[in-house]
Scaffold this motif. Structure first.
Motif, PDB file in Angstrom:
ATOM      1  N   ASN A 165       0.831  -1.210   0.000  1.00  0.00           N
ATOM      2  CA  ASN A 165       0.000   0.000   0.000  1.00  0.00           C
ATOM      3  C   ASN A 165       0.862   1.256   0.000  1.00  0.00           C
ATOM      4  N   LEU A 166       1.978   1.171   0.698  1.00  0.00           N
ATOM      5  CA  LEU A 166       2.889   2.308   0.787  1.00  0.00           C
ATOM      6  C   LEU A 166       3.461   2.649  -0.581  1.00  0.00           C
ATOM      7  N   GLN A 167       3.824   1.625  -1.349  1.00  0.00           N
ATOM      8  CA  GLN A 167       4.366   1.857  -2.684  1.00  0.00           C
ATOM      9  C   GLN A 167       3.344   2.542  -3.584  1.00  0.00           C
ATOM     10  N   GLU A 168       2.078   2.189  -3.409  1.00  0.00           N
ATOM     11  CA  GLU A 168       1.020   2.771  -4.236  1.00  0.00           C
ATOM     12  C   GLU A 168       0.723   4.220  -3.845  1.00  0.00           C
ATOM     13  N   SER A 169       1.063   4.598  -2.604  1.00  0.00           N
ATOM     14  CA  SER A 169       0.705   5.934  -2.103  1.00  0.00           C
ATOM     15  C   SER A 169       1.889   6.883  -2.013  1.00  0.00           C
ATOM     16  N   LYS A 170       3.076   6.478  -2.486  1.00  0.00           N
ATOM     17  CA  LYS A 170       4.274   7.264  -2.199  1.00  0.00           C
ATOM     18  C   LYS A 170       4.234   8.662  -2.820  1.00  0.00           C
ATOM     19  N   ASP A 171       3.644   8.802  -4.017  1.00  0.00           N
ATOM     20  CA  ASP A 171       3.571  10.134  -4.632  1.00  0.00           C
ATOM     21  C   ASP A 171       2.705  11.077  -3.804  1.00  0.00           C
ATOM     22  N   GLN A 172       1.590  10.544  -3.300  1.00  0.00           N
ATOM     23  CA  GLN A 172       0.710  11.347  -2.454  1.00  0.00           C
ATOM     24  C   GLN A 172       1.411  11.719  -1.151  1.00  0.00           C
ATOM     25  N   ILE A 173       2.204  10.788  -0.612  1.00  0.00           N
ATOM     26  CA  ILE A 173       2.932  11.045   0.638  1.00  0.00           C
ATOM     27  C   ILE A 173       3.970  12.137   0.433  1.00  0.00           C
ATOM     28  N   TYR A 174       4.736  12.058  -0.671  1.00  0.00           N
ATOM     29  CA  TYR A 174       5.735  13.082  -0.963  1.00  0.00           C
ATOM     30  C   TYR A 174       5.086  14.466  -1.063  1.00  0.00           C
ATOM     31  N   ALA A 175       3.976  14.531  -1.798  1.00  0.00           N
ATOM     32  CA  ALA A 175       3.294  15.816  -1.988  1.00  0.00           C
ATOM     33  C   ALA A 175       2.792  16.370  -0.658  1.00  0.00           C
ATOM     34  N   THR A 176       2.293  15.485   0.210  1.00  0.00           N
ATOM     35  CA  THR A 176       1.796  15.920   1.510  1.00  0.00           C
ATOM     36  C   THR A 176       2.915  16.444   2.396  1.00  0.00           C
ATOM     37  N   LEU A 177       4.041  15.716   2.433  1.00  0.00           N
ATOM     38  CA  LEU A 177       5.150  16.103   3.303  1.00  0.00           C
ATOM     39  C   LEU A 177       5.853  17.370   2.828  1.00  0.00           C
ATOM     40  N   THR A 178       5.676  17.730   1.578  1.00  0.00           N
ATOM     41  CA  THR A 178       6.320  18.944   1.062  1.00  0.00           C
ATOM     42  C   THR A 178       5.297  20.070   0.931  1.00  0.00           C
ATOM     43  N   SER A 179       4.447  19.991  -0.059  1.00  0.00           N
ATOM     44  CA  SER A 179       3.513  21.081  -0.366  1.00  0.00           C
ATOM     45  C   SER A 179       2.473  21.295   0.736  1.00  0.00           C
ATOM     46  N   ASP A 180       1.780  20.226   1.152  1.00  0.00           N
ATOM     47  CA  ASP A 180       0.668  20.380   2.096  1.00  0.00           C
ATOM     48  C   ASP A 180       1.136  20.834   3.470  1.00  0.00           C
ATOM     49  N   VAL A 181       2.217  20.243   3.959  1.00  0.00           N
ATOM     50  CA  VAL A 181       2.709  20.621   5.287  1.00  0.00           C
ATOM     51  C   VAL A 181       3.098  22.089   5.320  1.00  0.00           C
ATOM     52  N   HIS A 182       3.767  22.571   4.269  1.00  0.00           N
ATOM     53  CA  HIS A 182       4.160  23.984   4.227  1.00  0.00           C
ATOM     54  C   HIS A 182       2.935  24.895   4.158  1.00  0.00           C
ATOM     55  N   SER A 183       1.931  24.501   3.384  1.00  0.00           N
ATOM     56  CA  SER A 183       0.714  25.315   3.275  1.00  0.00           C
ATOM     57  C   SER A 183       0.019  25.450   4.622  1.00  0.00           C
ATOM     58  N   ILE A 184      -0.085  24.334   5.336  1.00  0.00           N
ATOM     59  CA  ILE A 184      -0.775  24.357   6.633  1.00  0.00           C
ATOM     60  C   ILE A 184       0.043  25.128   7.656  1.00  0.00           C
ATOM     61  N   THR A 185       1.379  24.967   7.603  1.00  0.00           N
ATOM     62  CA  THR A 185       2.238  25.693   8.541  1.00  0.00           C
ATOM     63  C   THR A 185       2.123  27.193   8.324  1.00  0.00           C
ATOM     64  N   ASN A 186       2.173  27.630   7.073  1.00  0.00           N
ATOM     65  CA  ASN A 186       2.031  29.061   6.782  1.00  0.00           C
ATOM     66  C   ASN A 186       0.667  29.580   7.225  1.00  0.00           C
ATOM     67  N   ALA A 187      -0.362  28.753   7.019  1.00  0.00           N
ATOM     68  CA  ALA A 187      -1.704  29.172   7.427  1.00  0.00           C
ATOM     69  C   ALA A 187      -1.827  29.258   8.941  1.00  0.00           C
ATOM     70  N   SER A 188      -1.049  28.433   9.662  1.00  0.00           N
ATOM     71  CA  SER A 188      -1.114  28.489  11.126  1.00  0.00           C
ATOM     72  C   SER A 188      -0.663  29.852  11.636  1.00  0.00           C
ATOM     73  N   LEU A 189       0.268  30.479  10.910  1.00  0.00           N
ATOM     74  CA  LEU A 189       0.657  31.846  11.254  1.00  0.00           C
ATOM     75  C   LEU A 189      -0.465  32.818  10.899  1.00  0.00           C
ATOM     76  N   SER A 190      -1.115  32.559   9.770  1.00  0.00           N
ATOM     77  CA  SER A 190      -2.160  33.453   9.289  1.00  0.00           C
ATOM     78  C   SER A 190      -3.401  33.425  10.167  1.00  0.00           C
ATOM     79  N   VAL A 191      -3.668  32.251  10.785  1.00  0.00           N
ATOM     80  CA  VAL A 191      -4.873  32.123  11.611  1.00  0.00           C
ATOM     81  C   VAL A 191      -4.883  33.162  12.715  1.00  0.00           C
ATOM     82  N   ILE A 192      -3.737  33.374  13.347  1.00  0.00           N
ATOM     83  CA  ILE A 192      -3.658  34.329  14.453  1.00  0.00           C
ATOM     84  C   ILE A 192      -3.904  35.745  13.953  1.00  0.00           C
TER      85      ILE A 192
END
Length: 557
Positions: free
Chosen positions: A106-133
């Motif tokens: 299952n991990l092999q089938e999901s690796k592209d989604q995992i890479y995108a989450t750990l790079t693009s999504d995590v940064h987006s949410i982190t930046n938004a956490s500053l914006s929320v305040i």
């Protein structure tokens, strides 16, 4: 987005208490700025209207507002930086822990989604956490300004609310299209990662034939990147245009108040000037809210993607690890049996089995067969990397129950053909240094590598030498069955001969190991106790007497 935030806060990725605390601090900081503009407004009114009583305490009010603003802003800035990094690290740790526990296939089938989450999504949410305040404190400031505007003039306040409502409505209507574009752009991130991985994984082939790389780059990668650029640009331009329309309406409101409100509404000059000052101050929080909306919406998309990934990983059959006392449960086996082992990649796709096989302790078993015959797939089912369609495992003729099936993995220590050499003895407590040095000498690596700080001094070696270190690491794990996939393929003729004729017998005899090896070195098939052949997913065993003609001097000459 609210549900996504609740789920993330439960996983402790986003510390809600910290966000609430810093939001209160942001409100205090913002209100100190509001107090500053209020005092300015009062002083201007005193200067214009001599009927207002003079007060000499305004200097202290200015100083107080400035001090409070400086202290709270300083605490807030440091806290927000620390909070954003905490959120960023918690998200990565949370996802990586799920990745470690997820089944291999299952991990092999999901690796592209995992890479995108750990790079693009995590940064987006982190930046938004500053914006929320900032977003939250801006809303509070807007409300405070509205209250003060209503206090100055209800008629101007009503007019202002109407104009602002029109601007916000236009912004929200136009931003719907931007939100859809952001979702499309996020989908392109997975496509980019998929293409990026094909370039990295195929680096050797591309290096030999650069046309492959340039075709991937020109025909696929450039298209994805360009489309992503255009989509992101279009989305943010929509936001900017909506923001500009709203600002034009706001500037129109200020112009009307300043020029016409005195004559039409018969308001005194000090009220008009005070109202305009508040409108100018209000413009900042309103623009801030509109500016933050794109990143907030982008974070909403990323939150949805991250929660989908987490839920997908959680729904997989997890391996939570085996308790220490259970790890050696099957290590004293005499016979490890497979009954009706079957696996298929899907309907009308390649399958392996049914396979019935008994592996005796201290057996040396060689498996051979043509490319695509199913050797590696069979090994992956034995190692429980792939979930079986049917079949059972047996220890000493006793079926292994479903609750104990993960314990089967504790029998094996593999070195795959596409092995990964770790730089330390991870997962091994109390590494036996004497044993490591013994194996370094046995594998003739003592002049290349030493133990330094409990790990190999270097892994920057040839593929064959790295495979030797990988096998040494497997031996140090001290599991009873070694699984080797084309291990000797990268060894020179001298060491290949030593491996089959000296090393295998020694580790079986002296270290109580059982060996299952995929190999095409037919010259050394006589070193095996048993020889198996994989043909189209079916395993066939040769009897020892059938092998003797293969190893006669005439057949080998």
């Amino acid at each position: 987005m609210k549900n996504d935030l609740i789920e993330l806060s439960k996983s402790k990725m986003i510390p809600i208490k910290s966000i609430v605390g810093y939001s209160i601090l942001a409100i205090i900081s913002g209100m100190s700025g509001f107090a500053f503009i209020t005092v300015i407004n009062k002083v201007i009114s005193m200067s214009i209207n001599p009927e207002i009583p003079q007060n000499g305490n305004y200097l202290y009010m200015f100083i107080g507002a400035i001090v409070v603003f400086f202290i709270t802003r300083r605490w807030l800035s440091g806290g927000v930086i620390s909070l954003s990094q905490k959120i960023f690290c918690n998200m990565r740790k949370d996802v990586m822990k799920l990745v470690i526990k997820a089944p291999y296939r299952n991990l092999q089938e999901s690796k592209d989604q995992i890479y995108a989450t750990l790079t693009s999504d995590v940064h987006s949410i982190t930046n938004a956490s500053l914006s929320v305040i900032t977003f939250f404190s801006s809303i509070i400031l807007i409300i405070a300004c509205f209250v003060y505007m209503a206090y100055l003039s209800l008629s101007l306040f009503g007019l202002s609310i109407g104009i602002i409502a029109i601007g916000v409505g236009i912004y929200l209507l136009r931003s719907r299209k931007s939100d859809k574009l952001l979702k499309q752009a996020r989908e392109l991130e997975s496509d980019f990662m998929n293409t990026f991985n094909s370039i990295i994984d195929g680096a050797k082939e591309i290096n030999i034939n650069l046309d492959k790389g340039f075709d991937i780059y020109n025909d696929k990668l450039v298209g994805i990147v360009d489309k992503g650029e255009k989509t992101y640009t279009k989305a943010f331009v929509h936001y900017v245009n909506s923001e500009l329309v709203s600002q034009i309406l706001f500037y129109g409101l200020i112009t009307f108040v300043l020029i016409y409100s005195g004559s039409l509404l018969e308001l005194p000059i000090d009220v008009i000037i005070g109202f305009v000052l508040i409108l100018l101050y209000l413009l900042g929080p309103i623009v801030s809210v509109m500016t933050l909306m794109p990143s907030m919406n982008q974070a909403k998309v990323s939150l949805g993607k991250m929660n989908k990934l987490k839920n997908d990983l959680k729904q997989m059959e997890y391996n939570d690890g085996i308790e220490e006392k259970e790890k050696r449960k099957f290590h004293d086996f005499n016979v490890f049996g497979l009954r009706d082992y079957s696996f298929s990649y899907g309907k009308d796709k390649f399958s392996v089995g049914p396979i019935n096989l008994n592996i005796n302790r201290n057996d040396v078993i060689f498996i051979h067969g043509g490319n695509g015959a199913g050797k590696t797939t069979f090994i992956n089912t034995v190692l429980r990397l792939y979930d079986l369609d049917k079949g059972n495992a047996y220890i000493n003729d006793q079926v292994v129950s479903e609750e104990d099936i993960d314990g089967i993995k504790e029998l094996f220590s593999p070195v795959f053909s596409d092995f990964y050499l770790f730089d330390d003895f991870y997962g091994i407590e109390n590494v036996d240094i004497k044993k490591v040095n013994y194996f370094l000498r046995l594998f003739e690596m003592e002049e290349k590598v030493t133990l330094k700080d409990g790990k190999f001094s270097s892994i920057d070696l040839s593929t064959g030498q790295r495979k030797r270190l990988a096998l040494i690491s497997s031996l140090i794990e001290d599991r009873p069955i070694l699984v080797l996939d084309e291990w000797a393929a990268d060894q020179d003729p001298y060491f290949r001969h030593k491996f089959y004729t000296e090393i295998i017998p020694e580790i079986v005899r002296e270290h109580d190991k059982t060996i299952i090896a995929i190999t095409h070195d037919d010259k050394y098939y006589d070193q095996a106790d048993r020889l198996l052949k994989m043909e189209y997913g079916t395993l066939v065993e040769f009897q020892k007497k059938e092998l003797e003609p293969m190893f006669s001097p005439m057949s080998m000459g």
